[in-house]
Design an enzyme around this catalytic site. Sequence first.
Site, PDB file in Angstrom:
ATOM      1  N   HIS A 208      46.984  42.250  41.690  1.00  0.00           N
ATOM      2  CA  HIS A 208      46.549  41.795  40.359  1.00  0.00           C
ATOM      3  C   HIS A 208      46.935  42.727  39.227  1.00  0.00           C
ATOM      4  O   HIS A 208      46.711  42.411  38.073  1.00  0.00           O
ATOM      5  CB  HIS A 208      45.033  41.586  40.330  1.00  0.00           C
ATOM      6  CG  HIS A 208      44.265  42.872  40.278  1.00  0.00           C
ATOM      7  ND1 HIS A 208      43.990  43.625  41.387  1.00  0.00           N
ATOM      8  CD2 HIS A 208      43.737  43.558  39.239  1.00  0.00           C
ATOM      9  CE1 HIS A 208      43.305  44.691  41.049  1.00  0.00           C
ATOM     10  NE2 HIS A 208      43.138  44.691  39.746  1.00  0.00           N
TER      11      HIS A 208
HETATM   12  C1  UD1 Z   1      40.821  43.704  34.822  1.00  0.00           C
HETATM   13  C2  UD1 Z   1      40.973  45.178  34.495  1.00  0.00           C
HETATM   14  C3  UD1 Z   1      41.550  45.891  35.706  1.00  0.00           C
HETATM   15  C4  UD1 Z   1      40.752  45.606  36.952  1.00  0.00           C
HETATM   16  C5  UD1 Z   1      40.587  44.109  37.164  1.00  0.00           C
HETATM   17  C6  UD1 Z   1      39.660  43.849  38.329  1.00  0.00           C
HETATM   18  C7  UD1 Z   1      41.453  45.698  32.126  1.00  0.00           C
HETATM   19  C8  UD1 Z   1      42.478  46.099  31.154  1.00  0.00           C
HETATM   20  N1  UD1 Z   1      41.866  45.385  33.374  1.00  0.00           N
HETATM   21  O1  UD1 Z   1      42.131  43.184  35.043  1.00  0.00           O
HETATM   22  O2  UD1 Z   1      41.546  47.283  35.454  1.00  0.00           O
HETATM   23  O3  UD1 Z   1      41.410  46.173  38.054  1.00  0.00           O
HETATM   24  O4  UD1 Z   1      40.022  43.529  35.981  1.00  0.00           O
HETATM   25  O5  UD1 Z   1      39.825  42.577  38.849  1.00  0.00           O
HETATM   26  O6  UD1 Z   1      40.290  45.689  31.802  1.00  0.00           O
HETATM   27  N2  UD1 Z   1      41.149  35.323  34.481  1.00  0.00           N
HETATM   28  C9  UD1 Z   1      40.619  34.112  34.840  1.00  0.00           C
HETATM   29  N3  UD1 Z   1      39.291  34.087  35.171  1.00  0.00           N
HETATM   30  C10 UD1 Z   1      38.478  35.167  35.128  1.00  0.00           C
HETATM   31  C11 UD1 Z   1      39.054  36.388  34.758  1.00  0.00           C
HETATM   32  C12 UD1 Z   1      40.387  36.446  34.437  1.00  0.00           C
HETATM   33  O7  UD1 Z   1      41.288  33.102  34.882  1.00  0.00           O
HETATM   34  O8  UD1 Z   1      37.280  35.051  35.449  1.00  0.00           O
HETATM   35  C13 UD1 Z   1      42.598  35.370  34.175  1.00  0.00           C
HETATM   36  C14 UD1 Z   1      42.924  35.087  32.715  1.00  0.00           C
HETATM   37  O9  UD1 Z   1      44.120  34.391  32.678  1.00  0.00           O
HETATM   38  C15 UD1 Z   1      43.131  36.458  32.147  1.00  0.00           C
HETATM   39  C16 UD1 Z   1      43.713  37.217  33.315  1.00  0.00           C
HETATM   40  O10 UD1 Z   1      43.087  36.670  34.475  1.00  0.00           O
HETATM   41  O11 UD1 Z   1      43.961  36.478  31.028  1.00  0.00           O
HETATM   42  C17 UD1 Z   1      43.466  38.705  33.271  1.00  0.00           C
HETATM   43  O12 UD1 Z   1      42.083  39.004  33.150  1.00  0.00           O
HETATM   44  P1  UD1 Z   1      41.620  40.401  32.484  1.00  0.00           P
HETATM   45  O13 UD1 Z   1      40.159  40.567  32.638  1.00  0.00           O
HETATM   46  O14 UD1 Z   1      42.193  40.550  31.120  1.00  0.00           O
HETATM   47  O15 UD1 Z   1      42.361  41.475  33.353  1.00  0.00           O
HETATM   48  P2  UD1 Z   1      42.429  41.662  34.926  1.00  0.00           P
HETATM   49  O16 UD1 Z   1      43.822  41.490  35.351  1.00  0.00           O
HETATM   50  O17 UD1 Z   1      41.377  40.839  35.577  1.00  0.00           O
HETATM   51  N1  UDP Z   2      37.118  41.753  45.962  1.00  0.00           N
HETATM   52  C1  UDP Z   2      36.393  40.602  46.265  1.00  0.00           C
HETATM   53  N2  UDP Z   2      37.065  39.433  46.425  1.00  0.00           N
HETATM   54  C2  UDP Z   2      38.410  39.330  46.319  1.00  0.00           C
HETATM   55  C3  UDP Z   2      39.146  40.512  46.011  1.00  0.00           C
HETATM   56  C4  UDP Z   2      38.461  41.701  45.830  1.00  0.00           C
HETATM   57  O1  UDP Z   2      35.168  40.665  46.387  1.00  0.00           O
HETATM   58  O2  UDP Z   2      38.939  38.228  46.474  1.00  0.00           O
HETATM   59  C5  UDP Z   2      36.380  43.024  45.769  1.00  0.00           C
HETATM   60  C6  UDP Z   2      36.895  44.162  46.610  1.00  0.00           C
HETATM   61  O3  UDP Z   2      36.320  44.122  47.889  1.00  0.00           O
HETATM   62  C7  UDP Z   2      36.450  45.363  45.778  1.00  0.00           C
HETATM   63  C8  UDP Z   2      36.607  44.865  44.375  1.00  0.00           C
HETATM   64  O4  UDP Z   2      36.561  43.451  44.431  1.00  0.00           O
HETATM   65  O5  UDP Z   2      35.102  45.669  46.019  1.00  0.00           O
HETATM   66  C9  UDP Z   2      37.935  45.323  43.837  1.00  0.00           C
HETATM   67  O6  UDP Z   2      38.228  44.624  42.687  1.00  0.00           O
HETATM   68  P1  UDP Z   2      39.702  44.442  42.142  1.00  0.00           P
HETATM   69  O7  UDP Z   2      40.693  44.592  43.231  1.00  0.00           O
HETATM   70  O8  UDP Z   2      39.702  43.177  41.380  1.00  0.00           O
HETATM   71  O9  UDP Z   2      39.820  45.613  41.056  1.00  0.00           O
HETATM   72  P2  UDP Z   2      40.170  47.170  41.107  1.00  0.00           P
HETATM   73  O10 UDP Z   2      39.342  47.822  42.143  1.00  0.00           O
HETATM   74  O11 UDP Z   2      41.630  47.299  41.334  1.00  0.00           O
HETATM   75  O12 UDP Z   2      39.818  47.606  39.716  1.00  0.00           O
END
Ligand code: UD1
Ligand code: UDP
Length: 365
Positions: A208
């Site tokens: 991601h």
């Molecule tokens: C964010 C964090 C990242 C973290 C990740 C955990 C920032 C800059 N990034 O990244 O550090 O590792 O969360 O998962 O804060 N979207 C949906 N539904 C949701 C959420 C997101 O469709 O419920 C989609 C949207 O298209 C959105 C994209 O995912 O634009 C990215 O979501 P965003 O929260 O901006 O960043 P993450 O990639 O989730």
């Molecule tokens: N996780 C989850 N479901 C998923 C993928 C990840 O519950 O489908 C959990 C994972 O076990 C961990 C956390 O989400 O506890 C990690 O989140 P993510 O990988 O989105 O973000 P990061 O740790 O890179 O910020």
Amino acid sequence: MSMIVVTVVGARPQFVKAAVVSRALRATATVSEILVHTGQHYDPGMSDVFFSQLGIAPPAYNLEIGSLSHGAQTGRMLERIEGILQETTPDWVVVYGDTNSTLAGALAAAKLHVPVAHVEAGLRSFNRAMPEEVNRVLTDHLSTVLFTPTEAAVNNLGAEGIPRERVTEVGDVMYDAALYYSAQALDMPSPVAPFGVAAGEYVLATVHRAENTDVPARLTTIAGALRRLAAQRPVVVPLHPRTVSALERGGLLEGLKTDCVIMEPVSYLAMVRLEKEAAVIVTDSGGVQKEAFFHGVPCVTLRDETEWVELLECGANRLAPPRDEATILDGVRQALEDGSPKVREELYGGGKAAVRIANRLAAGL
Ligand code: UD1
Ligand code: UDP
């Protein structure tokens, strides 16, 4: 002395971290916690499921900010959190990790002179192109108390001139969560059994990070490598919504679905179950890298660098920068050859991080 703590969360990994710290805060009996959900993550499978499954109290405030550009998202959060802090006048604001929600919470508090406690402080990739690196450096420098998960994090903060007395090495709250929820995860039905995939045989993959989803060459390489791996053993991929969109844009989703078991994001307990029963984990997630280690599964990290350097040093994890498919395939072969890493619980605080954090916050400034 009773304390009011405002906790700001918004993204999936923060719900897991807050679940264990909130429980420890409740146990102090002197701290009352006000939970603010920024709404950065909002799909039921990215948010609600964590609250219900991990027993997190419903947030007192849900800002429903949703997906926006970095500046707009962080700015809107900042404005709304400021209002809440003026209303609630807390003794502490607690923020987790390195997301836009983290920075917004820390900045709103610091400007109002509310002490900030940063959980998972001091991590560095030394790559400022990552949005997370910008968020964590700024948050650390705004924080009054910095709770670090590792010794490397303590050293990073020292190198940036942050006074040692502000830094408390507590360990990693995700290790606390891994210990607490493991048994429950094994009680879950296997998420892969319906696909005819057996425990112990599959590759579990998550992707991601912006540096992978938003760079077409890297995403194409990752998708190609996963498809090639799927010729050898099942590849199971719970897909982040960001990655679904990026794969669709790149015309890569259908091919991946043909060869791999593609799932919606799964709940935390289902994810732990998937991790525990994987032969190898391939990921660019910070949390999943560590969970691989906690559950004794070898890991390959699809990045150029990692903040969790101790896992590279002890051989539990290896980097496979996704520049070409062969690097990823070699990484997986090596990981399978190396086998299960030995859990060294002293690396991450022995499962006591949340209690240490709660006690420190309960003690006041
Ligand atoms: C964010 C964090 C990242 C973290 C990740 C955990 C920032 C800059 N990034 O990244 O550090 O590792 O969360 O998962 O804060 N979207 C949906 N539904 C949701 C959420 C997101 O469709 O419920 C989609 C949207 O298209 C959105 C994209 O995912 O634009 C990215 O979501 P965003 O929260 O901006 O960043 P993450 O990639 O989730
Ligand atoms: N996780 C989850 N479901 C998923 C993928 C990840 O519950 O489908 C959990 C994972 O076990 C961990 C956390 O989400 O506890 C990690 O989140 P993510 O990988 O989105 O973000 P990061 O740790 O890179 O910020």
